[in-house]
Design a protein around this motif. Structure first.
Motif, mmCIF file in Angstrom:
data_model
loop_
_atom_site.group_PDB
_atom_site.id
_atom_site.type_symbol
_atom_site.label_atom_id
_atom_site.label_comp_id
_atom_site.label_asym_id
_atom_site.label_seq_id
_atom_site.Cartn_x
_atom_site.Cartn_y
_atom_site.Cartn_z
ATOM 1 N N HIS A 44 0.670 -1.018 -0.010
ATOM 2 C CA HIS A 44 0.043 0.037 -0.069
ATOM 3 C C HIS A 44 0.997 1.255 0.244
ATOM 4 N N LEU A 45 1.850 1.356 0.588
ATOM 5 C CA LEU A 45 3.015 2.420 0.730
ATOM 6 C C LEU A 45 3.442 2.617 -0.776
ATOM 7 N N GLY A 46 3.665 1.451 -1.253
ATOM 8 C CA GLY A 46 4.549 1.392 -2.624
ATOM 9 C C GLY A 46 3.631 2.237 -3.516
ATOM 10 N N GLU A 47 2.368 2.389 -3.240
ATOM 11 C CA GLU A 47 1.351 3.248 -4.244
ATOM 12 C C GLU A 47 1.978 4.630 -4.423
ATOM 13 N N GLN A 48 2.445 5.009 -3.112
ATOM 14 C CA GLN A 48 3.067 6.623 -3.155
ATOM 15 C C GLN A 48 4.317 6.906 -4.087
ATOM 16 N N PHE A 49 4.735 5.795 -4.414
ATOM 17 C CA PHE A 49 6.028 6.206 -5.256
ATOM 18 C C PHE A 49 5.746 5.905 -6.679
ATOM 19 N N GLU A 50 6.869 6.431 -7.389
ATOM 20 C CA GLU A 50 6.643 6.438 -8.946
ATOM 21 C C GLU A 50 6.946 5.038 -9.241
ATOM 22 N N SER A 51 7.834 4.151 -8.567
ATOM 23 C CA SER A 51 7.979 2.661 -9.188
ATOM 24 C C SER A 51 8.071 1.996 -7.676
ATOM 25 N N TYR A 52 7.602 0.663 -7.865
ATOM 26 C CA TYR A 52 7.860 -0.460 -6.629
ATOM 27 C C TYR A 52 8.263 -1.531 -7.091
ATOM 28 N N VAL A 53 9.336 -2.232 -6.545
ATOM 29 C CA VAL A 53 9.968 -3.223 -6.546
ATOM 30 C C VAL A 53 9.911 -4.289 -5.357
ATOM 31 N N GLU A 54 9.408 -5.393 -5.625
ATOM 32 C CA GLU A 54 9.296 -6.131 -4.441
ATOM 33 C C GLU A 54 9.880 -7.501 -4.793
ATOM 34 N N ILE A 55 10.818 -8.012 -3.868
ATOM 35 C CA ILE A 55 11.718 -9.240 -4.007
ATOM 36 C C ILE A 55 11.168 -10.111 -2.804
ATOM 37 N N ASN A 56 10.762 -11.210 -3.113
ATOM 38 C CA ASN A 56 10.412 -12.168 -1.883
ATOM 39 C C ASN A 56 11.477 -13.456 -1.798
ATOM 40 N N PRO A 101 16.661 5.774 -6.721
ATOM 41 C CA PRO A 101 16.686 6.529 -5.383
ATOM 42 C C PRO A 101 15.943 7.685 -5.468
ATOM 43 N N GLY A 102 14.993 7.711 -4.578
ATOM 44 C CA GLY A 102 14.001 8.938 -4.206
ATOM 45 C C GLY A 102 12.689 8.478 -5.119
ATOM 46 N N LYS A 103 12.862 7.569 -5.975
ATOM 47 C CA LYS A 103 11.513 7.368 -6.947
ATOM 48 C C LYS A 103 11.181 6.140 -6.817
ATOM 49 N N THR A 104 11.844 5.014 -6.070
ATOM 50 C CA THR A 104 11.608 3.667 -6.086
ATOM 51 C C THR A 104 11.284 3.333 -4.666
ATOM 52 N N LEU A 105 10.243 2.560 -4.350
ATOM 53 C CA LEU A 105 10.163 1.682 -2.979
ATOM 54 C C LEU A 105 10.625 0.304 -3.495
ATOM 55 N N LEU A 106 12.050 -0.097 -2.616
ATOM 56 C CA LEU A 106 12.503 -1.367 -2.745
ATOM 57 C C LEU A 106 12.016 -2.137 -1.700
ATOM 58 N N PHE A 107 11.096 -3.214 -1.785
ATOM 59 C CA PHE A 107 10.670 -4.099 -0.877
ATOM 60 C C PHE A 107 11.398 -5.553 -0.717
ATOM 61 N N LEU A 108 12.157 -5.799 0.482
ATOM 62 C CA LEU A 108 12.784 -7.208 0.470
ATOM 63 C C LEU A 108 11.920 -8.106 1.449
ATOM 64 N N ASP A 109 11.045 -8.980 0.870
ATOM 65 C CA ASP A 109 9.999 -9.589 1.720
ATOM 66 C C ASP A 109 10.712 -11.032 2.205
ATOM 67 N N GLU A 110 10.191 -11.571 3.339
ATOM 68 C CA GLU A 110 10.825 -12.702 3.901
ATOM 69 C C GLU A 110 12.316 -12.718 3.930
ATOM 70 N N ILE A 111 12.874 -11.782 4.171
ATOM 71 C CA ILE A 111 14.221 -11.295 4.360
ATOM 72 C C ILE A 111 14.954 -12.438 5.253
ATOM 73 N N GLN A 112 14.167 -13.054 6.314
ATOM 74 C CA GLN A 112 14.878 -14.042 7.218
ATOM 75 C C GLN A 112 15.596 -14.954 6.457
ATOM 76 N N MET A 113 14.998 -15.314 5.167
ATOM 77 C CA MET A 113 15.668 -16.486 4.225
ATOM 78 C C MET A 113 17.071 -16.106 3.740
ATOM 79 N N CYS A 114 17.554 -14.935 4.053
ATOM 80 C CA CYS A 114 18.794 -14.381 3.543
ATOM 81 C C CYS A 114 19.505 -13.720 4.546
ATOM 82 N N PRO A 115 19.985 -14.136 5.437
ATOM 83 C CA PRO A 115 20.659 -13.394 6.653
ATOM 84 C C PRO A 115 21.563 -12.283 6.070
ATOM 85 N N GLU A 116 22.139 -12.599 4.681
ATOM 86 C CA GLU A 116 23.234 -11.629 4.340
ATOM 87 C C GLU A 116 22.375 -10.507 3.818
ATOM 88 N N ALA A 117 21.242 -10.263 3.384
ATOM 89 C CA ALA A 117 20.382 -9.446 2.976
ATOM 90 C C ALA A 117 20.108 -8.656 3.984
#
Length: 463
Positions: free
Chosen positions: A39-51, A86-102
């Motif tokens: 929902h927050l991603g709708e405020q940005f010009e672009s939205y990238v979700e990685i699961n 930067p400044g235009k994209t929301l980057l969402f890293l979901d289920e990040i517990q699967m990648c401790p390095e992230a």
């Protein structure tokens, strides 16, 4: 359809800051973390979700031994086929517990790409954080999210106008009886449906309790399916028994031996701590209530447990006892006084509501008070603070009786203000305490359906 959440305001405020740390959304499984971020991603010009659970190949980008985010971000963009600006994209890293390095990489976004808005979330995140050698303290901002509050439930069910009228009510101008009765009726429903977003959505769409119960059962099973992931720490069968025992013991001092199964107290304690860490149980710790902060004279060996959601507690009780029809009937049909005084539901609901309306930027604690003297039965359900003073909160039904513990505490600690949370209308009363030399005391009556308004009610009453 998106149901607005309290956390939306905090997320928008974070997004609008000129300087912002990467954001970590923390909370139990299925409380709406990912949905709120989208929902927050709708405020940005672009939205990238990685699961990382669904798209495990993305983890390879973080596992090179080099956490240079200026290298990682263009590679994420290339793999996703979407620009990350930067400044235009929301980057969402979901289920990040699967990648401790992230998780480890988050702190470098603050230093090396401060303009990029990065949000991470995950289930069982607390376990992943515990196992990391370093976690970006001071460079990462956390927000905690819980199941939906009663206010959010009302909005999801189209009761915005009712909410606005309720928010204008005070002890001097309580609600007209029909509106009070309507809110009590909706609160009964909320006790059964609870606040898990998928369940609330199903209720708003169908008004079918059985359809809601199916989803609740699925959620409970999802939680229990996670238990083998803790296997290194605790036996999954013990976790299951502890969770079900906690639902049966809710709002009473937790007794380890009641868990059953012949487990040692030390093992049950471990299971309890893991369930708290996973966000499924919320402890209410005993405090002597001598002053603030309340935690400075608390006693963790005396704790009560709340489940994260009333609707899920009913399903767990059903799985434990095999029949909750009587309890369900009581919630829907019993007299208002019986509804509060019988069973733990109202006390649990009050505690959860007190917790959920606080700022999500830190992890809050709940406290209660009990007289420690031998054979002393005095107990006050919740202790919190208001205007730098200790504030006791008693969950009760009627005006007559049941206030003895509250008076004892107020006299012992010389407190002038207290709250009675009940299914009465808005109100309050002043008391000339002759047993304490005529000390003036005020008790504010806050309806259980208006806990979000508690601070406002107290401020008005103290003018």
């Amino acid at each position: 359809m998106y149901c607005p959440r309290i956390i939306d305001t905090y997320l928008s405020e974070w997004a609008s800051r000129s300087t912002h740390k990467p954001l970590l959304i923390r909370g139990a499984r299925q409380v709406g973390k990912s949905t709120a971020v989208r929902h927050l991603g709708e405020q940005f010009e672009s939205y990238v979700e990685i699961n990382f659970e669904k798209q495990s190949s993305y983890a390879n980008l973080f596992q090179t031994g080099d956490l240079d985010v200026k290298r990682i971000v263009p590679q994420l963009a290339a793999m996703s086929g979407k620009q990350i600006v930067p400044g235009k994209t929301l980057l969402f890293l979901d289920e990040i517990q699967m990648c401790p390095e992230a998780i480890m990489s988050l702190r470098f976004f603050k230093e090396d790409l401060p303009e990029l808005h990065v949000v991470a979330a995950g289930s069982l995140l607390e376990f992943a954080l515990e196992e990391l050698p370093t976690f970006g303290v001071g460079r990462i901002h956390s927000m905690f999210i819980y199941p939906m509050t009663f206010d959010e439930f009302l909005i999801a069910n189209g009761e915005q106008l009712l909410l606005e009228v309720r928010n204008r009510a005070t002890s001097k101008e309580p609600l007209p009886q029909p509106l009070h009765d309507k809110l009590v009726g909706l609160l009964r429903t909320y006790m059964l449906v609870g606040g898990m977003p998928e369940v609330v959505g199903k209720w708003a769409e169908t008004h079918d309790y059985l359809a809601c119960q199916e989803i609740q059962d699925d959620i409970v099973l999802t939680y229990e399916d996670d238990f083998p992931k803790y296997r290194k720490k605790v036996d999954p069968t013990l976790l299951r028994l502890t969770l079900r025992s906690a639902s049966a013991q809710a709002t009473r001092k937790f007794v380890y031996s009641d868990v059953g199964g012949g487990y040692k107290t030390a093992d049950v304690k471990k299971a309890l701590e893991l369930l708290i860490k996973a966000g499924l149980l919320i402890p209410v710790t005993h405090t002597a209530a001598n002053g603030l902060p309340l935690g400075s004279d608390s006693d963790p060996s005396f704790r009560k447990m709340l489940l994260l959601d009333t609707g899920l507690m009913l399903r767990l009780l059903n799985m434990t006892t095999g029949d909750i029809s009587e309890l369900t009937e009581q919630i829907l049909t019993s007299e208002v006084s019986d509804l509060v005084n019988k069973g733990p539901m109202a006390e649990m609901l009050a505690g959860l509501e007190l917790l959920h309306y606080r700022t999500p930027n830190i992890r809050h604690e709940l406290f209660y008070w009990q007289r420690q003297a031998k054979n002393a039965l005095a107990e006050v359900d919740y202790i919190t603070s208001f205007r730098q003073s200790v504030l006791p909160i008693e969950v009760k039904a009627g005006i007559q009786g049941g206030m003895k513990s509250l008076w004892i505490l107020m006299r012992e600690k010389n407190l002038t203000n207290a709250v009675r949370c009940s299914l009465e209308n808005f109100g309050g009363f002043d008391f000339d305490d002759k047993e304490a030399g005529g000390a003036q005391r005020h008790v504010e009556i806050c309806p259980l359906y208006a806990i979000s308004q508690l601070d406002a009610l107290l401020q008005q009453s103290m003018h």
